[in-house]
Design an enzyme around this catalytic site. Structure first.
Site, PDB file in Angstrom:
ATOM      1  N   LYS A 140       1.028  -1.259   0.149  1.00 57.12           N
ATOM      2  CA  LYS A 140       0.270  -0.154  -0.013  1.00 57.12           C
ATOM      3  C   LYS A 140       0.866   1.222  -0.029  1.00 57.12           C
ATOM      4  O   LYS A 140       1.559   1.334   0.836  1.00 57.12           O
ATOM      5  CB  LYS A 140      -0.803   0.101   1.189  1.00 57.12           C
ATOM      6  CG  LYS A 140      -1.816  -1.211   1.163  1.00 57.12           C
ATOM      7  CD  LYS A 140      -3.049  -0.912   0.201  1.00 57.12           C
ATOM      8  CE  LYS A 140      -4.262  -1.732   0.284  1.00 57.12           C
ATOM      9  NZ  LYS A 140      -5.482  -1.506  -0.733  1.00 57.12           N
ATOM     10  N   ASN A 168      -4.353   3.286  -4.575  1.00 62.28           N
ATOM     11  CA  ASN A 168      -5.916   3.576  -4.115  1.00 62.28           C
ATOM     12  C   ASN A 168      -6.248   4.826  -4.842  1.00 62.28           C
ATOM     13  O   ASN A 168      -7.175   5.652  -4.068  1.00 62.28           O
ATOM     14  CB  ASN A 168      -6.186   3.340  -2.692  1.00 62.28           C
ATOM     15  CG  ASN A 168      -6.228   2.319  -2.106  1.00 62.28           C
ATOM     16  OD1 ASN A 168      -5.075   1.986  -1.125  1.00 62.28           O
ATOM     17  ND2 ASN A 168      -7.073   1.409  -2.267  1.00 62.28           N
ATOM     18  N   GLU A 192      -1.710  -0.859  -8.728  1.00 59.80           N
ATOM     19  CA  GLU A 192      -3.006  -0.781  -8.700  1.00 59.80           C
ATOM     20  C   GLU A 192      -3.663   0.462  -8.626  1.00 59.80           C
ATOM     21  O   GLU A 192      -3.137   1.157  -7.567  1.00 59.80           O
ATOM     22  CB  GLU A 192      -3.587  -1.675  -7.547  1.00 59.80           C
ATOM     23  CG  GLU A 192      -5.070  -2.034  -7.529  1.00 59.80           C
ATOM     24  CD  GLU A 192      -5.454  -3.272  -6.521  1.00 59.80           C
ATOM     25  OE1 GLU A 192      -5.951  -2.734  -5.741  1.00 59.80           O
ATOM     26  OE2 GLU A 192      -5.006  -4.195  -6.795  1.00 59.80           O
ATOM     27  N   LYS A 239     -13.188  -7.349  -6.592  1.00 61.81           N
ATOM     28  CA  LYS A 239     -13.581  -7.435  -5.100  1.00 61.81           C
ATOM     29  C   LYS A 239     -15.106  -8.008  -5.383  1.00 61.81           C
ATOM     30  O   LYS A 239     -15.741  -7.021  -5.825  1.00 61.81           O
ATOM     31  CB  LYS A 239     -13.362  -6.342  -4.498  1.00 61.81           C
ATOM     32  CG  LYS A 239     -11.920  -5.959  -4.104  1.00 61.81           C
ATOM     33  CD  LYS A 239     -11.720  -4.914  -3.151  1.00 61.81           C
ATOM     34  CE  LYS A 239     -10.358  -4.509  -2.780  1.00 61.81           C
ATOM     35  NZ  LYS A 239      -9.572  -3.950  -3.855  1.00 61.81           N
TER      36      LYS A 239
END
Length: 328
Positions: A140, A168, A192, A239
């Protein structure tokens, strides 16, 4: 299908350590367990995981949606995606148990999930996952010291480890361009949602050789089609609570190269998600992040391989005392 029981149970699982991302920090994951039972006593389990750091529906809103259905449980396009995921999962679980479906599904290889932090601490956490057999690591980023964290992880893991990044959608186009240029020599597999929009990703893809993966920016088949036309994202994370459940997730995965990711799901969400996983390493080892569980039986991690839970349907059974202790 006639049902004798529909139970909607909001609950939360604490994390071992705070889950730090560019969108904020979580100390626990709040979600909703859906339990249905037919007239013969056969039970089906589903789960809704609202993505609380991204806006959208909340846990209380999903609870109200599901409770309003009474015993008339069915998928409905008017419901939120997390609610639809819970419904379709519970119905699949119940149907497979009724039909005695005990087909074996191969283990799924998973990536490690590393939260943001001081570079030295992130590197130590990566080494702990590596010692348990993980070879792919998703870090992250977007909270500061991004390049330093990435470099520390690469140094700790050596040249063979696969490293993924997840911003994100919080980098600007210029930030993403600069950071990816800096870390490209470190051998990054993919990043991502580096930027917020498909248009920005299309421009960024011209500036870097690192694969760009969608997540927040690709929710529907229409989003996937737009991403393909724009030549933006090469791959997307899926997801199930984000996209509305197994069937919709399978449609999306059939349109774009994909990997399956956890929304920090509970045991039911992990069990249904591993059904969809086929290629690459998937982000489904997040049960390691939780300090506790509500399951008596659930999917089992051995190294970086996620094995299905043994038993009919999804194979997940609930520890009733633990569920009661974790109710919201």
């Amino acid at each position: 299908m006639r049902l004798s029981l529909v139970e909607v149970i909001p609950y939360a699982l604490p994390f071992r350590d705070p889950y730090v991302t560019a969108r904020g920090t979580l100390t626990r994951r709040e979600m909703v367990l859906l339990r249905i039972r037919d007239e013969d006593g056969v039970e089906g389990l589903g789960e809704a995981v609202p993505l609380s750091l991204r806006g959208g529906v909340t846990v209380p809103e999903v609870v109200r949606e599901l409770e309003a259905l009474g015993t008339e449980i069915a998928d409905d396009e008017r419901l939120s995606f997390p609610a639809r995921c819970a419904i379709t999962t519970a119905l699949l679980d119940l149907t497979e148990k009724r039909e005695g479906d005990d087909a074996w599904h191969a283990p799924v290889r998973c990536n490690a999930t590393l939260t943001s932090g001081p570079p030295s601490e992130v590197a130590k956490e990566a080494e702990r996952w590596a010692a348990d057999g993980f070879g792919t690591f998703k870090l992250k980023v977007g909270t500061g010291e991004d390049a330093a964290q990435i470099a520390a992880v690469r140094k700790a893991l050596g040249p063979e480890a696969r490293i993924r990044l997840d911003a994100n959608g919080t980098w600007s186009l210029e930030q993403a361009t600069e950071i990816l240029a800096t870390v490209e020599p470190l051998g990054i597999e993919l990043v991502e949602q580096p930027v917020e929009t498909i248009a920005e990703a299309a421009e960024l893809s011209k500036r870097t050789r690192i694969w760009l993966a969608g997540d927040e920016g690709i929710v529907t088949l229409e989003d996937a089609e737009e991403a393909i036309r724009a030549d933006s994202f090469s791959v997307t994370g899926v997801k199930l609570s984000k996209v509305g459940g197994f069937e919709l997730g399978r449609d999306l995965a059939g349109r774009m190269r994909s990997y399956v990711a956890s929304a920090l799901d509970g045991p039911v969400g992990i069990a249904i998600s591993r059904r969809l996983a086929e290629r690459l390493a998937h982000g489904l080892a997040t049960q390691r992040l939780c300090a506790e569980t509500i399951a008596a039986t659930e999917c089992r991690l051995e190294g970086d391989l996620l094995h299905e839970a043994e038993g009919p349907g999804l194979g997940v059974t609930i520890d009733e005392d633990s569920l009661q202790a974790h109710r919201l």
